[in-house]
Design a protein around this motif. Sequence first.
Motif, mmCIF file in Angstrom:
data_model
loop_
_atom_site.group_PDB
_atom_site.id
_atom_site.type_symbol
_atom_site.label_atom_id
_atom_site.label_comp_id
_atom_site.label_asym_id
_atom_site.label_seq_id
_atom_site.Cartn_x
_atom_site.Cartn_y
_atom_site.Cartn_z
ATOM 1 N N ALA A 53 0.819 -1.205 0.000
ATOM 2 C CA ALA A 53 0.000 0.000 0.000
ATOM 3 C C ALA A 53 0.856 1.260 0.000
ATOM 4 C CB ALA A 53 -0.929 0.006 1.217
ATOM 5 N N ARG A 54 2.062 1.156 0.566
ATOM 6 C CA ARG A 54 2.966 2.303 0.618
ATOM 7 C C ARG A 54 3.899 2.348 -0.585
ATOM 8 N NH1 ARG A 54 4.141 3.234 7.045
ATOM 9 N NH2 ARG A 54 2.134 2.449 7.767
ATOM 10 N N HIS A 55 3.603 1.490 -1.568
ATOM 11 C CA HIS A 55 4.346 1.456 -2.837
ATOM 12 C C HIS A 55 5.810 1.057 -2.656
ATOM 13 C CE1 HIS A 55 0.767 3.427 -4.266
ATOM 14 N NE2 HIS A 55 0.990 4.447 -3.476
ATOM 15 N N MET A 56 6.072 0.261 -1.621
ATOM 16 C CA MET A 56 7.408 -0.274 -1.416
ATOM 17 C C MET A 56 7.565 -1.546 -2.240
ATOM 18 S SD MET A 56 8.911 1.741 0.835
ATOM 19 C CE MET A 56 8.091 3.058 -0.049
ATOM 20 N N LYS A 57 8.628 -1.656 -3.002
ATOM 21 C CA LYS A 57 8.898 -2.829 -3.820
ATOM 22 C C LYS A 57 9.877 -3.756 -3.114
ATOM 23 C CE LYS A 57 6.502 -1.318 -7.378
ATOM 24 N NZ LYS A 57 5.243 -1.962 -7.786
ATOM 25 N N THR A 58 9.815 -5.036 -3.461
ATOM 26 C CA THR A 58 10.827 -5.964 -2.981
ATOM 27 C C THR A 58 12.134 -5.670 -3.700
ATOM 28 O OG1 THR A 58 10.371 -7.636 -4.674
ATOM 29 C CG2 THR A 58 9.046 -7.727 -2.650
ATOM 30 N N ALA A 59 13.180 -6.341 -3.292
ATOM 31 C CA ALA A 59 14.480 -6.121 -3.920
ATOM 32 C C ALA A 59 14.454 -6.426 -5.412
ATOM 33 C CB ALA A 59 15.538 -6.984 -3.230
ATOM 34 N N ARG A 60 13.557 -7.318 -5.818
ATOM 35 C CA ARG A 60 13.426 -7.654 -7.239
ATOM 36 C C ARG A 60 12.443 -6.751 -7.959
ATOM 37 N NH1 ARG A 60 13.170 -14.268 -7.495
ATOM 38 N NH2 ARG A 60 15.018 -14.702 -6.236
ATOM 39 N N GLY A 61 11.867 -5.804 -7.234
ATOM 40 C CA GLY A 61 10.917 -4.886 -7.853
ATOM 41 C C GLY A 61 9.497 -5.415 -7.893
ATOM 42 N N GLY A 62 9.204 -6.458 -7.117
ATOM 43 C CA GLY A 62 7.870 -7.049 -7.140
ATOM 44 C C GLY A 62 7.042 -6.687 -5.926
ATOM 45 N N LYS A 63 5.934 -7.416 -5.754
ATOM 46 C CA LYS A 63 5.026 -7.196 -4.636
ATOM 47 C C LYS A 63 5.470 -8.015 -3.419
ATOM 48 C CE LYS A 63 2.117 -4.507 -6.778
ATOM 49 N NZ LYS A 63 1.942 -3.100 -6.373
ATOM 50 N N TRP A 64 5.094 -7.512 -2.249
ATOM 51 C CA TRP A 64 5.405 -8.211 -1.008
ATOM 52 C C TRP A 64 4.359 -9.279 -0.714
ATOM 53 C CZ3 TRP A 64 9.859 -7.561 1.621
ATOM 54 C CH2 TRP A 64 10.627 -6.418 1.313
ATOM 55 N N HIS A 65 4.830 -10.394 -0.167
ATOM 56 C CA HIS A 65 3.970 -11.478 0.302
ATOM 57 C C HIS A 65 4.438 -11.866 1.704
ATOM 58 C CE1 HIS A 65 2.286 -11.913 -3.729
ATOM 59 N NE2 HIS A 65 3.521 -11.852 -4.188
ATOM 60 N N ALA A 66 3.660 -12.693 2.380
ATOM 61 C CA ALA A 66 4.028 -13.103 3.735
ATOM 62 C C ALA A 66 5.421 -13.724 3.762
ATOM 63 C CB ALA A 66 2.985 -14.080 4.282
ATOM 64 N N SER A 67 5.742 -14.530 2.760
ATOM 65 C CA SER A 67 7.041 -15.210 2.732
ATOM 66 C C SER A 67 8.197 -14.222 2.586
ATOM 67 C CB SER A 67 7.078 -16.232 1.590
ATOM 68 O OG SER A 67 6.827 -15.594 0.341
ATOM 69 N N SER A 68 8.020 -13.213 1.736
ATOM 70 C CA SER A 68 9.094 -12.231 1.556
ATOM 71 C C SER A 68 9.249 -11.347 2.788
ATOM 72 C CB SER A 68 8.855 -11.387 0.302
ATOM 73 O OG SER A 68 7.542 -10.868 0.257
ATOM 74 N N VAL A 69 8.142 -11.068 3.491
ATOM 75 C CA VAL A 69 8.233 -10.311 4.745
ATOM 76 C C VAL A 69 8.962 -11.135 5.798
ATOM 77 C CG1 VAL A 69 6.915 -9.315 6.653
ATOM 78 C CG2 VAL A 69 6.198 -8.901 4.304
ATOM 79 N N ARG A 70 8.669 -12.444 5.837
ATOM 80 C CA ARG A 70 9.363 -13.328 6.788
ATOM 81 C C ARG A 70 10.875 -13.274 6.563
ATOM 82 N NH1 ARG A 70 7.293 -17.644 5.298
ATOM 83 N NH2 ARG A 70 5.550 -17.784 6.770
ATOM 84 N N ASN A 71 11.284 -13.320 5.306
ATOM 85 C CA ASN A 71 12.712 -13.249 4.988
ATOM 86 C C ASN A 71 13.295 -11.895 5.387
ATOM 87 O OD1 ASN A 71 12.580 -15.823 3.898
ATOM 88 N ND2 ASN A 71 12.265 -15.088 1.802
ATOM 89 N N LEU A 72 12.528 -10.836 5.140
ATOM 90 C CA LEU A 72 12.993 -9.496 5.488
ATOM 91 C C LEU A 72 13.189 -9.355 6.997
ATOM 92 C CD1 LEU A 72 13.517 -6.473 4.818
ATOM 93 C CD2 LEU A 72 11.041 -6.121 5.042
#
Length: 225
Positions: free
Chosen positions: A200-219
Amino acid sequence: MCRVTAYYRVSTEGQGRSGLGLEAQRQSVRSLCASRGWDIVSEFTEVESGKRGDRPQLQAALDHARLTGAKLVVAKLDRLSRDAAFTLKLRNSGVDFTCADNPDVNRLTIGLLAVINEDERERISERTKAALAAAKARGQRLGNPNGAAALRRAGKGNAASVAAIKGNADAFAEGLRDTVGRIRAEGTTSLAGIASELNARHMKTARGGKWHASSVRNLLARLAA
């Protein structure tokens, strides 16, 4: 009794279809209205980036509120816009509006909050760029920092390449530390909820994609380390 026009917004079609983010906004607005004895007479939902100024559902909500004398209520100020000039224009449109997460703001403070939100967005971008630039200056190669495929390509014996990928990922995560901390302090603690807020805050993942629960867990694991 105060009449309310509610406005909800998510940034992607996926969030709109799944209800991710929308249900939390509805609950927030409805809880406020119930506690204040306000009557929700209309609700408008938009699937559009907050960067866009031409949002038909927002315009419809404003028109309805203006014609009926209703108060426009959103869950959070950034559901209207992250652009201060846009929010200030709405403030001067003749429609009374407030935010469920800060319902006692007035015309002065809502303008100040709009400026602060825009400044926060710019600072997040600056911190991320600075962290990546520092990693690059240390000789770390940028690009695809988190991917397991990148680690496999680097090879188990290529310690320098593995270290560069890890360092780049650490720098990217560090740029998001304050944002994640703020989201959690505001009461969103689940992995899916944090992912929704980052999107919602337009933050991209390191690959430029959308965030998911799994990527947040890694972060979070990287930030904890």
